[in-house]
Design an enzyme around this catalytic site. Structure first.
Site, short mmCIF file in Angstrom:
data_model
loop_
_atom_site.label_atom_id
_atom_site.label_comp_id
_atom_site.label_asym_id
_atom_site.label_seq_id
_atom_site.Cartn_x
_atom_site.Cartn_y
_atom_site.Cartn_z
N GLN A 5 -4.07 4.64 18.49
CA GLN A 5 -5.06 4.39 17.45
C GLN A 5 -5.97 3.25 17.89
O GLN A 5 -5.45 2.20 18.28
CB GLN A 5 -4.37 4.05 16.12
CG GLN A 5 -3.63 5.23 15.55
CD GLN A 5 -3.22 5.09 14.09
OE1 GLN A 5 -2.96 6.06 13.43
NE2 GLN A 5 -3.16 3.88 13.59
N ASN A 13 0.82 -1.22 0.00
CA ASN A 13 0.00 0.00 0.00
C ASN A 13 0.85 1.27 0.00
O ASN A 13 0.37 2.34 0.37
CB ASN A 13 -0.99 0.00 1.17
CG ASN A 13 -0.31 -0.17 2.52
OD1 ASN A 13 0.91 -0.20 2.62
ND2 ASN A 13 -1.11 -0.28 3.57
N ARG A 31 3.66 7.81 11.33
CA ARG A 31 3.15 7.39 12.64
C ARG A 31 2.90 8.64 13.48
O ARG A 31 3.71 9.57 13.50
CB ARG A 31 4.14 6.46 13.37
CG ARG A 31 4.24 5.07 12.77
CD ARG A 31 2.93 4.30 12.88
NE ARG A 31 2.97 2.96 12.31
CZ ARG A 31 2.57 2.64 11.08
NH1 ARG A 31 2.13 3.60 10.27
NH2 ARG A 31 2.61 1.40 10.65
N HIS A 83 -7.02 6.63 10.14
CA HIS A 83 -5.89 6.03 9.44
C HIS A 83 -6.38 5.25 8.23
O HIS A 83 -6.57 4.04 8.28
CB HIS A 83 -5.11 5.12 10.39
CG HIS A 83 -3.75 4.75 9.87
ND1 HIS A 83 -2.82 4.10 10.64
CD2 HIS A 83 -3.17 4.90 8.66
CE1 HIS A 83 -1.72 3.89 9.94
NE2 HIS A 83 -1.92 4.37 8.72
#
Length: 386
Positions: free
Chosen positions: A315, A148, A286, A334
């Site tokens: 998260q 990705n 991050r 995210h």
């Protein structure tokens, strides 16, 4: 028989499966560096373009695993000692987790996971695993390198344009029935001619630079290992020895470096103060690379003209996280690396790694982070154990 514990984000609130906007997605046969896309054996347990990254999607793994006698547990409840994840962890042989909804494999959790042999990231980025503890236990850590990367690079370009052109507030004016042109354009600029810099120019960072070049910006980068001279010439790149040197000259700074102890809160008050007043900061790497409150203060004071990204810490982010309400931000959950296109690749890669691991074949080196107690493959180039 192996027990595979898979942690995925919850299903859509509107129900599963969703009604898809498109009937198909393009077929990608190789990545920009020539690396082959995932090549699992047999039939995929899903149609590319389907939502497989949520609980009901199960990454399409159930047909293969159950046909071979393995147990698959899929859940989203991952936080706290009484979570479903912690209840199943002690006898799990494999743990699968996504960076978008990470099940943090801490040293304490690894100590409880007596059967754990493989920690597998569905996607890229394995910093939710305590790599030092995993290495000490001989646990293999793997991820689907490059699956990705382009998805994230596209998100960076979108975020840069959205912030600089003041797109999001202008869109809201339109939604509310307004026509406040002066209010909208008072924070809108052309990106042409700006200095764009990326901190780390690995697969994602380099893909970002390539996609930014047609906008006629001046491109800068810094990282531990300098890029080959032919790439520097091709993109007309300016190399900086340190992040501090880069941020002083760039109008837009993109963070693409891994998270390890030495990079936590790298962008604190001191670093942000080195940036040009009115610079933009983009972070799809991050959340913990940035000091949360320093970012808020910089936006409120005007030191930063905008902050955008899709990574938070922790998260999922709590409802009262100040990045949700700070001014001039372009935050999303995210999502950058979890488009339906990306899911097709990282789900296929997850299946490939499981097949190799469970059937006793070597895992591709580019997928490896920890192997036989040491950093290996991509891990050796991207992570540190201290």
């Amino acid at each position: 028989m192996a027990k595979i514990l898979c942690v995925l984000y919850p299903d859509p609130k509107t129900g599963y499966p969703p009604k898809y906007a498109r009937d198909e997605i393009p077929v990608i046969r190789s990545y920009p560096d020539g690396q082959a896309v995932p090549t699992p054996t047999g039939t995929l347990g899903f149609k590319p373009g389907e939502l497989v990254g949520c609980v009901s999607g199960e990454l399409g793994l159930r047909p293969y695993l159950e046909a071979h006698g393995h147990e698959l547990i899929v859940l989203s409840d991952k936080d706290g000692a009484s979570s479903e994840f912690d209840r199943h962890l002690p006898d799990a042989d494999v743990v699968i987790s996504q960076p978008f909804w990470p099940a943090y494999l801490t040293e304490e959790r690894i100590a409880k996971a007596k059967n754990l042999k493989l920690a597998l990231t569905a996607g890229i980025g394995s910093d939710h695993v305590d790599l030092k503890a995993a290495a000490a236990r001989g646990i293999t850590v793997a991820e689907e390198t490059f699956s990705n990367s382009i998805s994230v690079a596209e998100h960076v370009v979108m975020t840069a344009l959205s912030l600089v052109r003041n797109y999001l507030p202008s869109h809201e004016v339109s939604n509310r029935g307004g026509w406040n042109i002066a209010d909208c354009v008072s924070r809108s600029y052309d990106i042409e001619g700006m200095n764009f810099g990326t901190i780390a120019a690995g697969r994602i960072g380099l893909a970002v630079l390539r996609r930014m070049k047609p906008f006629d910006v001046h491109l800068h980068y810094t990282q531990r290992h300098r890029l080959p001279s032919d790439i520097e010439r091709e993109l007309n790149l300016t190399f900086h020895e340190t992040p501090e040197a880069l941020v002083k000259v760039c109008d837009i700074v993109n963070l693409q470096l891994p998270l390890y102890p030495s990079t936590v809160n790298m962008f604190d008050e001191k670093m942000i103060a080195l940036m040009k007043r009115g610079a933009y900061l983009i972070n799809t790497a991050r959340g913990a690379l940035c000091d949360r409150d320093a970012v808020v203060r910089a936006l409120e004071s005007g030191q930063l003209a905008g902050y955008g990204g899709d990574v938070w810490f922790p998260q999922p982010a709590p409802a009262d996280h100040p990045w949700r309400t700070m001014p001039n931000q372009g935050m999303t959950p995210h999502i950058s690396g979890s488009s339906l296109s990306a899911q097709a690749r990282y789900a296929a890669g997850t299946l490939e790694i499981l097949q190799d691991f469970l059937e006793g074949r070597p895992i591709r080196p580019e997928y490896l982070i920890i192997d036989r107690g040491n950093l290996a493959g991509t891990g050796a180039a991207s992570y540190k154990l201290a």
